[in-house]
Design a protein around this motif. Structure first.
Motif, short mmCIF file in Angstrom:
data_model
loop_
_atom_site.label_atom_id
_atom_site.label_comp_id
_atom_site.label_asym_id
_atom_site.label_seq_id
_atom_site.Cartn_x
_atom_site.Cartn_y
_atom_site.Cartn_z
N PHE A 56 -2.37 10.81 -2.29
CA PHE A 56 -2.55 9.59 -1.00
C PHE A 56 -1.00 8.97 -0.34
CE2 PHE A 56 -6.12 9.83 -3.76
CZ PHE A 56 -7.36 9.79 -3.43
N PRO A 57 -1.61 8.89 0.44
CA PRO A 57 -0.67 7.98 1.25
C PRO A 57 -0.51 6.67 0.94
CG PRO A 57 -2.74 8.68 3.43
CD PRO A 57 -3.04 8.55 1.78
N TYR A 58 1.26 6.48 0.75
CA TYR A 58 1.32 5.42 -0.44
C TYR A 58 1.07 5.48 -1.63
CZ TYR A 58 2.24 4.05 4.73
OH TYR A 58 2.93 3.96 5.68
N ARG A 112 1.24 -6.54 -4.82
CA ARG A 112 1.76 -7.71 -4.04
C ARG A 112 2.40 -6.41 -2.75
NH1 ARG A 112 6.73 -8.42 -0.81
NH2 ARG A 112 7.92 -7.09 -2.76
N ARG A 113 3.09 -5.45 -2.73
CA ARG A 113 3.46 -4.76 -1.72
C ARG A 113 2.76 -4.30 -0.86
NH1 ARG A 113 10.12 -2.67 -3.13
NH2 ARG A 113 9.97 -4.12 -4.63
N TYR A 114 2.02 -3.80 -1.91
CA TYR A 114 0.71 -2.88 -0.35
C TYR A 114 -0.29 -4.44 0.15
CZ TYR A 114 0.03 1.58 -3.25
OH TYR A 114 0.64 2.70 -3.57
N ASP A 115 -0.28 -5.29 -0.15
CA ASP A 115 -0.95 -6.38 0.42
C ASP A 115 -0.07 -6.64 1.76
OD1 ASP A 115 -2.98 -5.95 -2.02
OD2 ASP A 115 -2.55 -7.98 -2.14
N ALA A 116 1.19 -6.23 1.15
CA ALA A 116 2.35 -6.97 2.49
C ALA A 116 2.36 -5.90 3.91
CB ALA A 116 3.64 -7.08 1.46
N PHE A 132 -1.30 4.93 -9.04
CA PHE A 132 -2.00 3.36 -7.74
C PHE A 132 -2.42 4.40 -6.84
CE2 PHE A 132 -0.42 0.38 -10.06
CZ PHE A 132 -1.04 -0.95 -9.53
N TYR A 133 -3.79 4.48 -6.33
CA TYR A 133 -3.71 5.73 -4.83
C TYR A 133 -4.73 4.18 -3.96
CZ TYR A 133 -4.60 9.13 -8.49
OH TYR A 133 -4.90 9.50 -9.76
N PRO A 134 -3.54 3.98 -3.45
CA PRO A 134 -4.36 3.39 -1.80
C PRO A 134 -5.43 4.11 -1.12
CG PRO A 134 -2.03 3.42 -2.14
CD PRO A 134 -2.32 4.65 -2.34
N LEU A 135 -5.96 3.35 -0.14
CA LEU A 135 -7.48 4.28 0.70
C LEU A 135 -7.08 3.30 2.01
CD1 LEU A 135 -10.82 5.07 -0.31
CD2 LEU A 135 -9.11 4.96 -2.03
N ASP A 191 -1.39 11.75 5.28
CA ASP A 191 -1.03 11.98 6.64
C ASP A 191 0.86 11.71 6.13
OD1 ASP A 191 -3.94 11.35 6.39
OD2 ASP A 191 -4.03 12.31 7.84
N VAL A 192 0.89 10.44 5.37
CA VAL A 192 2.12 10.10 5.28
C VAL A 192 3.06 10.69 4.47
CG1 VAL A 192 3.55 7.40 4.68
CG2 VAL A 192 0.94 7.25 6.15
N MET A 193 4.26 11.41 4.92
CA MET A 193 5.26 11.87 3.44
C MET A 193 5.43 11.09 3.21
SD MET A 193 5.33 14.93 5.19
CE MET A 193 6.73 15.99 4.37
N PRO A 194 5.79 11.49 1.21
CA PRO A 194 6.05 10.55 0.33
C PRO A 194 7.15 9.98 0.75
CG PRO A 194 4.92 12.68 -0.79
CD PRO A 194 5.48 12.99 1.03
N GLU A 195 8.59 10.61 1.21
CA GLU A 195 9.88 9.95 1.36
C GLU A 195 9.47 8.83 2.31
OE1 GLU A 195 9.61 14.12 3.09
OE2 GLU A 195 8.95 13.37 1.47
#
Length: 353
Positions: free
Chosen positions: A246-248, A281-285, A314-317, A340-344
C-alpha cells in the motif's frame, strides 16, 4: 487481572450483560459505578465458514450482519456510556476508561452450530469470537488523540484478550482497527475490534511458515533503517517495508524478535503505545484529514510459532490528499498490487511530519 504497562497497574471489571454477552472494563482506576438499564434483545450466534477450493482459504458467511447498526446519530451512539434516563447503549455504565465486549453482530461465535450441507464444498460452523474495543467514552477522536496513557491501557487489555481467547480455543487472534468512511466504517465512535479464529487464516499461516523457514525480520529492519525508517524508540522501530503493497504502508516492530505484545518488555510496550498514536497523527497530517486506514496486530498463533516476529501493520486507503487507493481488478483477482508511491519516498514524507 493484574498487569502493568507504563509502570502503572491496569484493572479489569467483568460484567455479564443481560443478553448473555460479556463486557470487560479496563482502566487505571478500579471501576465501581452502578449498573444502568440494559437491552435484552436476542443475539445472533455466528454464521458458517466455507472452503474455497481454488484459493485454499476459508471464508465466513454471516447474513445477520446485514442488519448491524449503520451510522447512527450522536444521540443514538451504541458505543457511548449509558446515562441515567438516556438511550440504552452497549456499555451500561455512566463512564468508563476502555471497554471490550462481545459483538452483537458477530461473524464468529463460540456457540455457532449450524452450517449448510453442500455437495462438494466443505462447510463448518463459524466458531470463534468477535469483540468490539471501545477506546473511551468520547464520541470522536483517534488513537492519537486518546493519549499515551489510554493507549497503554489498550495494549494491556489486548494482551488480556489474547490470553483469554487462546485459552478458549482460538487458533489465531487478530486485534484490528478500521478507520474512515472509505474503509466502510459504520460507527464513528473511536473503536477497534478483535477476531478470534478457530483456525489460523491463510495470510497469517503463510507468515508463520516463512518465519519457521528462517526469515529474519530483525535483519530486514536493520537493512531498512534509516532510509525506510520513520523513527525508533524504546526498542521499537517504525518503518515503511521495502516490499510495501500500500502507498504509505507502515509497520511497527520490536527490534528484537518477539512473538506478540505479551512477549514484549514494558519499555517496548510503552514505545508501541507511543507509535500507535504517532503514526495516526502523521497520516492525518499527510492526508490533511482523518486518514482512512486499516491497522492490525500480527502476532504468533496459539501455542507459539518458530522464529515468529510480531508486527503492527498500517494500510492506508489513500495515496494522496483526497485520492483513494482502490483495490481494483488486478489486485483483487491476482493478488498483485500496483503501488503508486515508492516505499523510500513514503518513508521520507512520513519521517518529515
Amino acid at each position: 487481572m493484574k498487569r502493568t504497562v507504563g509502570g502503572k497497574e491496569i484493572f479489569r471489571r467483568d460484567h455479564r450483560k443481560s443478553d448473555g454477552r460479556m463486557l470487560q472494563l479496563y482502566g487505571r482506576a478500579r471501576h465501581a459505578l452502578p449498573l444502568q438499564p440494559e437491552d435484552t434483545n436476542d443475539i445472533a450466534q455466528g454464521g458458517e465458514i466455507r472452503h474455497h477450493p481454488l484459493r485454499d482459504e476459508w471464508n465466513v458467511y454471516a447474513a445477520h450482519r446485514q442488519n448491524r447498526t449503520f451510522k447512527p446519530s450522536a444521540a443514538e451512539d451504541p458505543l457511548a456510556p449509558t446515562l441515567p434516563g438516556g438511550p440504552l447503549t452497549e456499555i451500561p455504565f455512566e463512564d468508563f476508561e476502555l471497554a471490550i465486549f462481545e459483538n452483537k453482530f458477530a461473524a464468529f461465535h463460540p456457540s455457532a452450530s449450524d452450517a449448510a450441507n453442500l455437495d462438494g464444498i466443505a462447510t463448518e460452523p463459524a466458531k470463534g469470537a468477535c469483540d468490539v474495543v471501545v477506546y473511551g467514552p468520547e464520541p470522536s477522536g483517534s488513537l492519537h488523540t486518546i493519549g499515551a496513557d489510554r493507549r497503554q491501557v489498550l495494549i494491556g487489555a489486548l494482551i488480556d484478550r489474547y490470553e483469554t481467547l487462546f485459552a478458549d480455543g482460538c487458533g489465531y487472534v487478530l486485534p484490528f482497527e478500521n478507520r474512515g468512511d472509505e474503509v466502510g466504517v459504520t460507527l464513528h465512535h473511536p473503536h477497534g475490534q478483535i477476531y478470534g479464529f478457530e483456525r489460523v487464516p491463510l495470510v497469517q499461516q503463510r507468515a508463520a511458515d516463512t518465519f519457521a523457514k528462517g526469515y529474519d525480520l530483525a535483519s530486514e529492519i536493520t537493512a531498512a533503517m534509516p532510509d525506510y525508517g520513520i523513527g525508533q524508540s524504546g526498542g521499537v522501530a517504525a518503518f515503511v517495508p521495502r516490499f510495501a503493497r500500500f502507498p504509505y504502508e507502515v509497520w511497527l516492530a520490536p527490534r528484537i524478535r518477539r512473538e506478540g505484545p505479551w512477549d514484549c518488555s514494558d519499555e517496548e510496550l510503552e514505545a508501541l503505545a507511543e507509535w500507535l498514536g504517532e503514526i495516526t497523527r502523521r497520516y492525518d497530517a499527510l492526508f490533511e484529514q482523518p486518514a482512512a486506514t486499516m491497522m492490525a496486530f500480527h502476532a504468533a498463533p496459539a501455542g507459539g510459532s518458530a522464529n515468529y516476529h510480531f508486527t503492527v501493520q498500517f494500510y492506508p486507503l489513500l495515496r494522496a490528499p483526497g485520492r483513494m487507493k482502490y483495490l481494483a481488478s488486478v489486485e483483487q483477482h491476482s493478488g498483485t498490487f500496483t503501488v503508486d508511491v515508492m516505499p523510500e519516498a513514503a518513508a521520507l514524507a512520513l519521517r518529515n511530519l
